[in-house]
Design a protein around this motif. Structure first.
Motif, mmCIF file in Angstrom:
data_model
loop_
_atom_site.group_PDB
_atom_site.id
_atom_site.type_symbol
_atom_site.label_atom_id
_atom_site.label_comp_id
_atom_site.label_asym_id
_atom_site.label_seq_id
_atom_site.Cartn_x
_atom_site.Cartn_y
_atom_site.Cartn_z
ATOM 1 N N GLU A 172 0.835 -1.077 0.178
ATOM 2 C CA GLU A 172 0.005 -0.083 0.113
ATOM 3 C C GLU A 172 0.873 1.201 -0.027
ATOM 4 O OE1 GLU A 172 -2.514 1.679 -0.823
ATOM 5 O OE2 GLU A 172 -3.842 0.668 0.099
ATOM 6 N N ARG A 173 0.316 2.553 -0.344
ATOM 7 C CA ARG A 173 1.004 3.599 -0.367
ATOM 8 C C ARG A 173 0.287 4.657 0.300
ATOM 9 N NH1 ARG A 173 6.132 5.720 -1.494
ATOM 10 N NH2 ARG A 173 5.857 7.925 -2.355
ATOM 11 N N ILE A 174 0.905 5.393 1.398
ATOM 12 C CA ILE A 174 0.415 6.418 2.152
ATOM 13 C C ILE A 174 0.657 7.681 1.349
ATOM 14 C CG2 ILE A 174 0.456 7.768 4.232
ATOM 15 C CD1 ILE A 174 -0.714 4.921 4.218
ATOM 16 N N ALA A 175 -0.400 8.231 0.862
ATOM 17 C CA ALA A 175 -0.076 9.717 0.123
ATOM 18 C C ALA A 175 -0.498 10.862 1.104
ATOM 19 C CB ALA A 175 -1.296 9.626 -1.079
ATOM 20 N N GLN A 176 -1.178 10.842 2.232
ATOM 21 C CA GLN A 176 -1.517 11.916 2.814
ATOM 22 C C GLN A 176 -1.618 11.515 4.477
ATOM 23 O OE1 GLN A 176 -5.482 13.892 2.658
ATOM 24 N NE2 GLN A 176 -4.370 15.672 2.059
ATOM 25 N N VAL A 177 -1.336 12.463 5.419
ATOM 26 C CA VAL A 177 -1.567 12.299 6.799
ATOM 27 C C VAL A 177 -2.193 13.479 7.079
ATOM 28 C CG1 VAL A 177 -0.611 11.981 8.843
ATOM 29 C CG2 VAL A 177 0.720 10.974 7.106
ATOM 30 N N GLN A 178 -3.316 13.401 8.053
ATOM 31 C CA GLN A 178 -4.017 14.320 8.427
ATOM 32 C C GLN A 178 -3.904 14.222 10.000
ATOM 33 O OE1 GLN A 178 -7.944 13.346 6.977
ATOM 34 N NE2 GLN A 178 -7.667 14.462 5.072
ATOM 35 N N GLN A 179 -3.589 15.608 10.666
ATOM 36 C CA GLN A 179 -3.337 15.554 12.159
ATOM 37 C C GLN A 179 -4.435 16.739 12.607
ATOM 38 O OE1 GLN A 179 0.530 15.195 13.993
ATOM 39 N NE2 GLN A 179 0.442 17.364 13.851
ATOM 40 N N GLU A 180 -4.862 16.103 14.003
ATOM 41 C CA GLU A 180 -5.902 16.979 14.787
ATOM 42 C C GLU A 180 -5.206 16.924 16.309
ATOM 43 O OE1 GLU A 180 -10.396 17.362 16.424
ATOM 44 O OE2 GLU A 180 -9.923 15.690 14.731
ATOM 45 N N ILE A 181 -5.171 18.153 16.800
ATOM 46 C CA ILE A 181 -4.725 18.226 17.997
ATOM 47 C C ILE A 181 -5.555 19.210 18.989
ATOM 48 C CG2 ILE A 181 -2.808 19.163 19.379
ATOM 49 C CD1 ILE A 181 -0.568 18.810 17.312
ATOM 50 N N ARG A 182 -5.953 18.553 20.188
ATOM 51 C CA ARG A 182 -6.624 19.343 21.138
ATOM 52 C C ARG A 182 -6.397 19.133 22.551
ATOM 53 N NH1 ARG A 182 -11.253 15.904 18.793
ATOM 54 N NH2 ARG A 182 -11.981 14.452 20.293
#
Length: 238
Positions: free
Chosen positions: A168-178
């Protein structure tokens, strides 16, 4: 960041023992051919790690050869995630397949209730500190739920193992911090009191089709993790 890591290595190798002073900012500028602002930021990182202390009229004195148990992550690009994993160890507490039904979890994973995802729970540790820097819960898409994670791969990012084992190929990482209050169940595992300040961090790893391959939720006691990003201004923009 590279200059800071070099100074850390030299402190840990004994070149600058505890109680000694490291070179002045001016001397470091000459040695590394770096600007004063770069040197100042590198030394600041060591101060934040608790490894050195600045004293007026004395200089910058080595206080410890290890950080004080916290972890400071500097993020500028995806490859920095590899550094975070290389600098820390994931102690796996459980690994099981289970149905996801909680609406919030389903929304995070873009999953339908009843799908069977691989769930890995563990504690991430940094250096020789006695307390973990966070509790981590990882959800892996059903297609990859047979993922093999061995103890000697605790420094390897989970998404890298997915890429290696399944192509598989990871194309994007989304990050959320709270900011949150530390949940009671997690507090006991990371050795802090329930409801104390904590940092909740969620990363979602997406493939080229925009599907969530992996999602990881980490909960850090407030004093064990800090996060730094650098934003570069586009001077050509209007």
């Amino acid at each position: 960041m590279q200059l800071a890591q070099t100074l850390i290595n030299e402190i840990q190798s004994g070149r600058f023992p505890v109680g000694s002073t490291i070179p002045t900012e001016f001397e470091l500028c000459e040695q590394f051919g770096a600007s004063r602002s770069t040197v100042r930021e590198a030394v600041k990182q060591l101060v934040q790690l608790g490894m050195v202390v600045r004293q007026a009229g004395v200089g910058t004195t080595v206080k410890a050869v290890r950080s004080e148990g916290g972890y400071r992550q500097v993020m500028q690009q995806l490859s920095d995630l590899h550094r975070y994993t290389a600098d820390t160890v994931l102690q796996i507490l459980s690994k099981e397949t289970s149905e996801v039904r909680d609406p919030e979890i389903c929304a995070m994973l873009t999953a339908k209730p009843g799908e069977t995802w691989l769930r890995i729970a563990g504690l991430r540790r940094s250096g020789d500190g006695p307390d973990p820097i966070c509790h981590t819960e990882v959800f892996i898409q059903p297609a990859f739920r047979s993922l093999v994670v061995s103890e000697n791969e605790s420094h390897v990012p989970i998404y890298t193992l997915i890429e290696k084992q399944f192509g598989e190929r990871i194309a994007q990482v989304q990050q959320e911090i709270r900011a949150i209050a530390m949940p009671s169940a997690i507090a006991a595992l990371v050795n802090v009191k329930p409801r104390t300040p904590a940092l909740w961090l969620c990363r979602r790893y997406l493939n080229q089709r925009g599907e969530v391959v992996e999602a990881a939720i980490s909960i850090h006691p407030a004093d064990r993790f800090s996060y730094s990003e650098t934003f570069q201004r586009d001077w050509n923009a209007g």
